[in-house]
Design an enzyme around this catalytic site. Sequence first.
Site: not given
Length: 260
Positions: A144, A158, A191
């Site tokens: 990412s 994350y 996205i």
Amino acid sequence: MSFSMEGKVVAVTGGSKGIGKGIARVFARAGAAVLICSRNLAEGEAAAAELSESCAAKVSAVAADVTSLEDMQAVATCAKERYGGLDVLCANAGGFPQTKIEDLTSEEWDAVMATNLKGSFLAVKACLPLLKLSSQPRVVLTSSITGPITGYPGWSHYGASKAGQLGFMRSAAIELAKYKVTVNSVLPGNIKTEGLVALGQEYLDGMAAAVPLGSIGEVEDIGHACLYFASAAAAYVTGQTIVVDGGQVLPESAEFKSEW
């Protein structure tokens, strides 16, 4: 240089929806036999049936949790039994619950690390014996921009896991080079997944306005980057990353407007 995947076998973890499903679709269209790995077998089988019909390709599903080495070994066994081997592993499975540090528990931190980071390691470890037998062995990780390049409130766990994937990637690329296995990573920006669409058009429009290309990326955009890394065109590329974000990380100021 051809990007055909005819005769190749591809496994996609987290492939039943979102980016993973987009990756599976791109490989199926390129002629590969695709094995979708999902914790939810019903979702995996539904995605496989849809792609089999729309792409006229061999697509099937297997139930697997990337946090379990035994499950990932079962995926490798399934690839061998159904398709005769494995050429490409797309380690895509991941989760991104949003929790600020003050509220983040050790258990939630560990769960994200187990899926996003440890899951990548276990998938590679389990599939390596088959990849070593391939004439064109590839590993592609879905990382990412969050973590390796940017930060975002609530995503410390994350972001740490996604940055960790790149550390794993670089060492794995060196270790596996002797087997001609390349290891690379795609870094998506915003996205258009099911989760984002559920937030509403106003939210999507606001996100798109902050992207120089003026739109949110499609899941297939990530799939195309994975296809490049898996293709013969990338035979001499390993330990590298591709950012697929429409230029999202480029502006110096939050005041950027796409019409500029």
